[in-house]
Design an enzyme around this catalytic site. Sequence first.
Site, short mmCIF file in Angstrom:
data_model
loop_
_atom_site.label_atom_id
_atom_site.label_comp_id
_atom_site.label_asym_id
_atom_site.label_seq_id
_atom_site.Cartn_x
_atom_site.Cartn_y
_atom_site.Cartn_z
CG HIS A 38 13.42 4.77 8.88
ND1 HIS A 38 12.01 4.83 9.26
CD2 HIS A 38 13.89 3.50 9.26
CE1 HIS A 38 11.95 3.56 10.16
NE2 HIS A 38 13.00 2.92 10.09
CE LYS A 103 0.69 -4.33 5.15
NZ LYS A 103 0.62 -4.53 3.52
S1 SF4 Z 1 -5.25 -5.14 5.31
FE1 SF4 Z 1 -5.08 -4.31 3.53
S2 SF4 Z 1 -5.46 -2.16 3.89
FE2 SF4 Z 1 -4.74 -3.10 5.84
S3 SF4 Z 1 -2.30 -2.83 5.69
FE3 SF4 Z 1 -3.01 -4.90 4.91
S4 SF4 Z 1 -3.05 -4.51 2.75
FE4 SF4 Z 1 -3.37 -2.52 3.68
#
Ligand code: SF4
Lengths: 189, 281
Positions: A38, A103
């Site tokens: 980025h 996420k």
């Molecule tokens: S599941 Fe756990 S290790 Fe995997 S991206 Fe999410 S917080 Fe990180």
Amino acid sequence: MESKEINLPLTDKAIDGLQIGDRVEYSGILYTARDAAHKRLITLADAGNELPVALQGQVIYYVGPTPPRPGRVIGSAGPTTAMRLDPYTPRMLELGVKGIIGKGGRGPVVREAIQKHHAIYCIAVGGTGALLNRHIKNVEVVAFEDLGTEAIRRLEVDHFPAIVVNDAYGGDLLEAGKAEYRTKAPPSP
Amino acid sequence: MREIEAGVITEAVAKLAVEATHFLPEDVEGAIRGARETEQSPLGVQIIDEILENAEIAREQMLPLCQDTGTAVVHLELGQDVHITGGFIMDAVNAGIEKGYGDGYLRKSIVAHPFGERKNTGTNTPGVIHTEIVPGDKIHIGFMPKGGGCENMSRYQNFLPGAGREAVIKFVCETVDQSGGNPCPPLVIGVGVGGTAEKAMTMAKHSLFRKIGQRSEDPEVSILEKTLLDAVNALGVGPQAVGGSTTALDVFVETYPTHITALPVAVNIQCHSARTKHTVL
Ligand code: SF4
């Protein structure tokens, strides 16, 4: 809950039809980019240089996969925390990016920019990198190879599952969802 | 005095690294399955289904459960009647991490200097290694590949001594609420109360080695754990923070005597990819 199938690159019309909470399945091309990529893209653009990837209408996927075992195109490949990229996102949208997959939630400045640029932010389910691996058919490094895992990769995806968190109408799924399911007010500060 | 070869420790750690990152513990998978039945949000249920399907694919295809294969957190319980031969125990553990992350096609996520150049060490070493001397002639090794998304949501605060359990409940709820989708809910939440600052955080981390549903032996603490789980799930954060009734699968609390002036509280968050694996040598 049915998923909406979307072919990439994203069109304004496709974005018009998406609302928070919708499940989508993307097919076509995604570009991966993390912090370092980025930074470089924006530095190039600010200096008036041509970018190594045409961003118009593209969807960026925030991912840092595991190395592939022999015979695979990629390893486990789920989303990384999007908030870390908040400082770069408004400029990326100005440069033509129409969709993002990560996420977690986005800050107010990013949410506003998404609405302003008629774009869309989706999450893929964090921690499902093995499942998401199945939807990635091909991988090719297209820019900044020296960055290693952070290089920009072109992913060919097939029915890649995601959920709309910020739509072009200013909606925010994480806020709306929490309000709907909150059974008790949090203890007052 | 029982002798254990350093090389045996290396092999054991390498194996733990690969197994922990590919096979979701049964108790965690069972708890996620249970949550599927009680989750109120239809979207939440679909997310839970994807998490369960992911565990199956990871197991069958030997793909890591998550691309963030973490910082290698290793908890060693070293029996006082054990003598390690053929090398230094810490080197043996790190060699095991390097081997496991290399042979297992795991992601190397460790940078050598935290605020300098941040160059990747390329081996995922050094691990974060905790040691405890215990009675006996065995070595117990607990391995936890700890992801950044959840670890980065950890918090510590010292409260006024009289603030009591209410302060703990409020602090844990605030922490979970603020972290939203970043730590990948449904979560497992570790809480350390008492001791000193570092003792509290170490207890919070250590509690995450427990099996889901394993309550504290202290009745008062056990009640607090249940209260915390209900309080956190009432927040409505839900799977991946899209809203729902499953924000956490469990809350573990460990306590320790503390100073008359203090009430230290530490929260260490684990994601649904609550990966741990143990072995005894
Ligand atoms: S599941 Fe756990 S290790 Fe995997 S991206 Fe999410 S917080 Fe990180």
